[in-house]
Motif scaffolding. Structure first.
Motif, PDB file in Angstrom:
ATOM      1  N   ALA A 109       0.835  -1.206   0.000  1.00 10.27           N
ATOM      2  CA  ALA A 109       0.000   0.000   0.000  1.00 10.27           C
ATOM      3  C   ALA A 109       0.868   1.253   0.000  1.00 10.27           C
ATOM      4  O   ALA A 109       0.601   2.223  -0.730  1.00 10.27           O
ATOM      5  N   TYR A 110       1.922   1.223   0.807  1.00  8.22           N
ATOM      6  CA  TYR A 110       2.849   2.367   0.873  1.00  8.22           C
ATOM      7  C   TYR A 110       3.501   2.596  -0.495  1.00  8.22           C
ATOM      8  O   TYR A 110       3.586   3.736  -0.971  1.00  8.22           O
ATOM      9  N   ALA A 111       3.942   1.508  -1.131  1.00  8.06           N
ATOM     10  CA  ALA A 111       4.574   1.618  -2.448  1.00  8.06           C
ATOM     11  C   ALA A 111       3.596   2.175  -3.481  1.00  8.06           C
ATOM     12  O   ALA A 111       3.951   3.023  -4.312  1.00  8.06           O
ATOM     13  N   LEU A 112       2.370   1.703  -3.460  1.00  3.85           N
ATOM     14  CA  LEU A 112       1.367   2.155  -4.429  1.00  3.85           C
ATOM     15  C   LEU A 112       1.026   3.626  -4.227  1.00  3.85           C
ATOM     16  O   LEU A 112       0.835   4.376  -5.199  1.00  3.85           O
ATOM     17  N   VAL A 113       0.960   4.057  -2.964  1.00  5.44           N
ATOM     18  CA  VAL A 113       0.688   5.463  -2.683  1.00  5.44           C
ATOM     19  C   VAL A 113       1.852   6.324  -3.180  1.00  5.44           C
ATOM     20  O   VAL A 113       1.650   7.349  -3.835  1.00  5.44           O
ATOM     21  N   MET A 114       3.077   5.893  -2.872  1.00  5.57           N
ATOM     22  CA  MET A 114       4.242   6.662  -3.317  1.00  5.57           C
ATOM     23  C   MET A 114       4.346   6.684  -4.836  1.00  5.57           C
ATOM     24  O   MET A 114       4.883   7.631  -5.424  1.00  5.57           O
ATOM     25  N   ASN A 115       3.818   5.644  -5.486  1.00  7.36           N
ATOM     26  CA  ASN A 115       3.813   5.563  -6.951  1.00  7.36           C
ATOM     27  C   ASN A 115       2.632   6.300  -7.567  1.00  7.36           C
ATOM     28  O   ASN A 115       2.489   6.328  -8.780  1.00  7.36           O
ATOM     29  N   ARG A 116       1.801   6.871  -6.712  1.00 10.09           N
ATOM     30  CA  ARG A 116       0.622   7.622  -7.158  1.00 10.09           C
ATOM     31  C   ARG A 116      -0.396   6.742  -7.857  1.00 10.09           C
ATOM     32  O   ARG A 116      -1.190   7.204  -8.671  1.00 10.09           O
ATOM     33  N   SER A 117      -0.400   5.441  -7.534  1.00 10.08           N
ATOM     34  CA  SER A 117      -1.368   4.506  -8.116  1.00 10.08           C
ATOM     35  C   SER A 117      -2.564   4.441  -7.181  1.00 10.08           C
ATOM     36  O   SER A 117      -2.743   3.482  -6.413  1.00 10.08           O
ATOM     37  N   TRP A 118      -3.412   5.460  -7.229  1.00  8.01           N
ATOM     38  CA  TRP A 118      -4.391   5.678  -6.178  1.00  8.01           C
ATOM     39  C   TRP A 118      -5.466   4.609  -6.104  1.00  8.01           C
ATOM     40  O   TRP A 118      -5.816   4.142  -5.013  1.00  8.01           O
ATOM     41  N   ASP A 119      -6.022   4.203  -7.226  1.00  9.64           N
ATOM     42  CA  ASP A 119      -7.105   3.209  -7.192  1.00  9.64           C
ATOM     43  C   ASP A 119      -6.606   1.878  -6.644  1.00  9.64           C
ATOM     44  O   ASP A 119      -7.245   1.258  -5.779  1.00  9.64           O
ATOM     45  N   LYS A 120      -5.471   1.440  -7.140  1.00  8.37           N
ATOM     46  CA  LYS A 120      -4.911   0.174  -6.679  1.00  8.37           C
ATOM     47  C   LYS A 120      -4.473   0.268  -5.216  1.00  8.37           C
ATOM     48  O   LYS A 120      -4.578  -0.698  -4.461  1.00  8.37           O
ATOM     49  N   ALA A 121      -4.011   1.436  -4.830  1.00 10.39           N
ATOM     50  CA  ALA A 121      -3.625   1.635  -3.430  1.00 10.39           C
ATOM     51  C   ALA A 121      -4.826   1.459  -2.515  1.00 10.39           C
ATOM     52  O   ALA A 121      -4.740   0.796  -1.473  1.00 10.39           O
ATOM     53  N   LYS A 122      -5.969   2.032  -2.902  1.00 10.79           N
ATOM     54  CA  LYS A 122      -7.172   1.935  -2.057  1.00 10.79           C
ATOM     55  C   LYS A 122      -7.636   0.485  -1.955  1.00 10.79           C
ATOM     56  O   LYS A 122      -8.031   0.020  -0.872  1.00 10.79           O
ATOM     57  N   GLU A 123      -7.561  -0.256  -3.057  1.00  9.10           N
ATOM     58  CA  GLU A 123      -7.928  -1.678  -3.021  1.00  9.10           C
ATOM     59  C   GLU A 123      -7.025  -2.450  -2.058  1.00  9.10           C
ATOM     60  O   GLU A 123      -7.490  -3.283  -1.273  1.00  9.10           O
ATOM     61  N   THR A 124      -5.736  -2.153  -2.108  1.00  8.69           N
ATOM     62  CA  THR A 124      -4.775  -2.841  -1.246  1.00  8.69           C
ATOM     63  C   THR A 124      -4.985  -2.451   0.212  1.00  8.69           C
ATOM     64  O   THR A 124      -4.899  -3.298   1.111  1.00  8.69           O
ATOM     65  N   ILE A 125      -5.257  -1.187   0.463  1.00  7.05           N
ATOM     66  CA  ILE A 125      -5.517  -0.725   1.828  1.00  7.05           C
ATOM     67  C   ILE A 125      -6.741  -1.435   2.403  1.00  7.05           C
ATOM     68  O   ILE A 125      -6.724  -1.929   3.538  1.00  7.05           O
ATOM     69  N   ASP A 126      -7.796  -1.518   1.613  1.00  5.57           N
ATOM     70  CA  ASP A 126      -9.023  -2.195   2.086  1.00  5.57           C
ATOM     71  C   ASP A 126      -8.747  -3.667   2.386  1.00  5.57           C
ATOM     72  O   ASP A 126      -9.175  -4.195   3.418  1.00  5.57           O
ATOM     73  N   ALA A 127      -8.010  -4.332   1.488  1.00  5.79           N
ATOM     74  CA  ALA A 127      -7.679  -5.740   1.716  1.00  5.79           C
ATOM     75  C   ALA A 127      -6.774  -5.884   2.931  1.00  5.79           C
ATOM     76  O   ALA A 127      -6.915  -6.823   3.733  1.00  5.79           O
ATOM     77  N   GLY A 128      -5.841  -4.959   3.090  1.00  2.64           N
ATOM     78  CA  GLY A 128      -4.923  -5.023   4.217  1.00  2.64           C
ATOM     79  C   GLY A 128      -5.607  -4.823   5.548  1.00  2.64           C
ATOM     80  O   GLY A 128      -5.270  -5.484   6.536  1.00  2.64           O
ATOM     81  N   PHE A 129      -6.576  -3.930   5.584  1.00  3.02           N
ATOM     82  CA  PHE A 129      -7.292  -3.688   6.845  1.00  3.02           C
ATOM     83  C   PHE A 129      -8.063  -4.929   7.294  1.00  3.02           C
ATOM     84  O   PHE A 129      -8.270  -5.145   8.488  1.00  3.02           O
ATOM     85  N   LYS A 130      -8.466  -5.741   6.344  1.00  2.00           N
ATOM     86  CA  LYS A 130      -9.133  -6.999   6.707  1.00  2.00           C
ATOM     87  C   LYS A 130      -8.153  -7.965   7.370  1.00  2.00           C
ATOM     88  O   LYS A 130      -8.535  -8.769   8.221  1.00  2.00           O
ATOM     89  N   ALA A 131      -6.876  -7.864   6.971  1.00  3.96           N
ATOM     90  CA  ALA A 131      -5.854  -8.727   7.566  1.00  3.96           C
ATOM     91  C   ALA A 131      -5.360  -8.178   8.902  1.00  3.96           C
ATOM     92  O   ALA A 131      -5.146  -8.935   9.853  1.00  3.96           O
ATOM     93  N   SER A 132      -5.175  -6.862   8.985  1.00  2.05           N
ATOM     94  CA  SER A 132      -4.688  -6.245  10.222  1.00  2.05           C
ATOM     95  C   SER A 132      -4.928  -4.749  10.181  1.00  2.05           C
ATOM     96  O   SER A 132      -4.191  -4.016   9.528  1.00  2.05           O
ATOM     97  N   ALA A 133      -5.937  -4.303  10.923  1.00  2.00           N
ATOM     98  CA  ALA A 133      -6.282  -2.883  10.937  1.00  2.00           C
ATOM     99  C   ALA A 133      -5.257  -2.056  11.708  1.00  2.00           C
ATOM    100  O   ALA A 133      -5.258  -0.826  11.626  1.00  2.00           O
TER     101      ALA A 133
END
Length: 492
Positions: A109-133
């Motif tokens: 998620a950090y890499a995607l945000v730094m890469n300005r890949s916003w849509d994919k970053a949000k998908e990864t953040i949502d999936a990540g929060f399910k694993a560990s908020a």
């Protein structure tokens, strides 16, 4: 296993040199030991030997393609180098083979945000929060996502509620740097300074644990400053190309200038590569050392050093014959004497920003730590380095016949076209309207090797001009120290 186990113990104790020695001995006995390659990479990364660290991680992955920890560690180096596309590729690969998805989601998620890949970053953040908020990196990435949308209050609230007491220092450092920037955007300089102090304290501890000290860099600047200048009336041989060098103190607009120049079809920029530093190291091995040996270099030695420089450049960039290289490394400013000896007719672009803003912004940044960047952990140390560096520049500009053009950041963001036209006139290149849309070009570039990536793929903005004034009493001491250069560069 004896050498490997001893190396692990030494690395945990912060005895990195000993750890590296024993990892190498373990690998001499067993070259197919993937975990030893991985852990050697960790030790090398601790002392900022990133190229060799990457080599060790890749060896581990060649031996064990599903080695998720090695893929994650490789991605961490790539993140430090701002090569986000490659980092994302390795993290996605690691996620397929890891039992520690929460950590990987945070890094991805950090890499995607730094890469300005916003849509994919949000998908990864949502999936990540399910694993560990509670993942610190995941929350920092989400805060950056919100910050991009100017939801500064929501981002600040998100991080402020997070318990980071049990997080590793590197994650806590990122957490405090991000909160410092958020409070700054919210107009709360006291809150910002509080978090920046803690972030820099953690960064300083990290540097100390890894044996990275500020003194060697300061001593180098002092040694160069005390040496007599080597004046040369020669010119670079006509059959040899001459680069342009973009220099200045960090956080003075060099990345913005880099993007503007790289947009012009007549130029290609080399970003933050230590090729001039490597030439300085080579000269230091000669009788007299660096910089004293510069005066006695023969034409053959100069040709060899120039050849070494260009070999390194061509290993990084494919240059067309009609293209002029712009070598952008801000702190190459301390090596102007060396550059002038190698390329006597080279042009220099000097990036200047209000000294107080340049120093405060350097204090705010989460730089990859090396001996030079280890001077930015306090405002006092930062201003001390600024004066040392600019005293040296003043010596160069007064004592050598260098051809330079100064660009003040504040003038550039106020009148982009006017300042850019002056710059390209200095560079003997015709005007091209494409440079005004430099941010579109920046979005297409694979790697922008500085913390400024998040700013330079946007149109010009003036939010950071004279930001130092918000910090009142915090900046009184630095402003007094920096006054000679505030005056010299034409600031009030």
């Amino acid at each position: 296993l004896t050498h490997y186990n001893l190396a692990n113990a030494l690395r945990i104790q912060g005895k990195i040199g000993g750890a590296i020695q024993h990892y190498r001995q373990a690998l001499e006995l067993r070259g197919d030991f993937a975990q030893a390659h991985n852990n050697l990479g960790l030790a090398l990364m601790a002392i900022a030997q990133l190229d060799e660290a990457k080599t060790q991680y890749r060896k581990a992955l060649d031996l064990q393609p599903e080695f998720a920890d090695a893929a994650n560690n490789l991605s961490c180096v790539l993140l430090d180098e701002h090569d986000y596309d490659a980092a994302i590729e390795w993290l996605e690969r690691a996620l397929k083979h890891s039992q520690h998805a929460s950590v990987l989601y945070g890094n991805l998620a950090y890499a995607l945000v730094m890469n300005r890949s916003w849509d994919k970053a949000k998908e990864t953040i949502d999936a990540g929060f399910k694993a560990s908020a509670q993942s610190v990196l995941l929350n920092v990435a989400y805060a950056q996502f919100l910050s991009e949308k100017k939801e500064y209050k929501q981002a600040t609230d998100l991080l402020s509620k997070l318990d980071v007491s049990t997080a590793i220092d590197k994650e806590r450092k990122l957490y405090h740097y991000e909160l410092g920037k958020l409070y700054d955007r919210l107009g709360d300089p006291e809150g910002a300074h509080r978090h920046l102090l803690e972030a820099n304290r953690l960064a300083q501890n990290e540097a100390g644990q890894n044996g990275i000290l500020k003194d060697p860099y300061l001593q180098q600047v002092e040694t160069i400053s005390n040496a007599p200048l080597t004046v040369t009336t020669q010119k670079t041989p006509n059959d040899q190309a001459t680069p342009v060098f973009l220099v200045g103190f960090p956080r003075s607009g060099t990345t913005l200038l880099d993007q503007i120049i790289d947009t012009h079809p007549g130029f290609a920029t080399l970003e933050e590569k230590p090729f001039i530093n490597n030439i300085a190291k080579a000269v230091s091995t000669l009788p007299g050392g660096y910089p004293n040996a510069l005066a006695d270099l023969s034409n053959a030695q100069l040709d060899d050093l120039r050849a070494d420089y260009w070999t390194a450049v061509h290993g990084e960039l494919e240059l067309q014959k009609s293209t002029t290289l712009v070598d952008k490394l801000p702190l190459s400013i301390i090596h102007v004497g060396l550059i002038h000896r190698l390329f006597p007719n080279a042009k220099f672009i000097l990036a200047i920003r209000h000294p107080c803003d340049a120093c405060h912004s350097s204090f705010m940044q989460n730089f990859l730590i090396n001996s030079a960047m280890a001077n930015f952990f306090t405002l006092e140390e930062t201003t001390h380095l600024y004066v040392k560096v600019m005293d040296l520049w003043h010596k160069y500009s007064q004592g050598l016949s260098i051809d330079f053009h100064m660009v003040r950041y504040e003038d550039l963001v106020k009148d982009l076209e006017g300042e850019a036209r002056k710059l390209f006139t200095f560079l003997d290149q015709p005007w091209d309207d494409a440079v005004l849309a430099y941010y579109e070009h920046a979005r297409k570039r694979k790697t922008i090797s500085t913390p400024s990536r998040a700013q330079v793929d946007k149109p010009i903005y003036t939010d950071a001009v004279y930001r130092w004034k918000r910090y009142g009493s915090v900046m009184k001491g630095p402003a007094k120290t920096l006054k000679p250069y505030i005056d010299l560069f034409g600031y009030e």
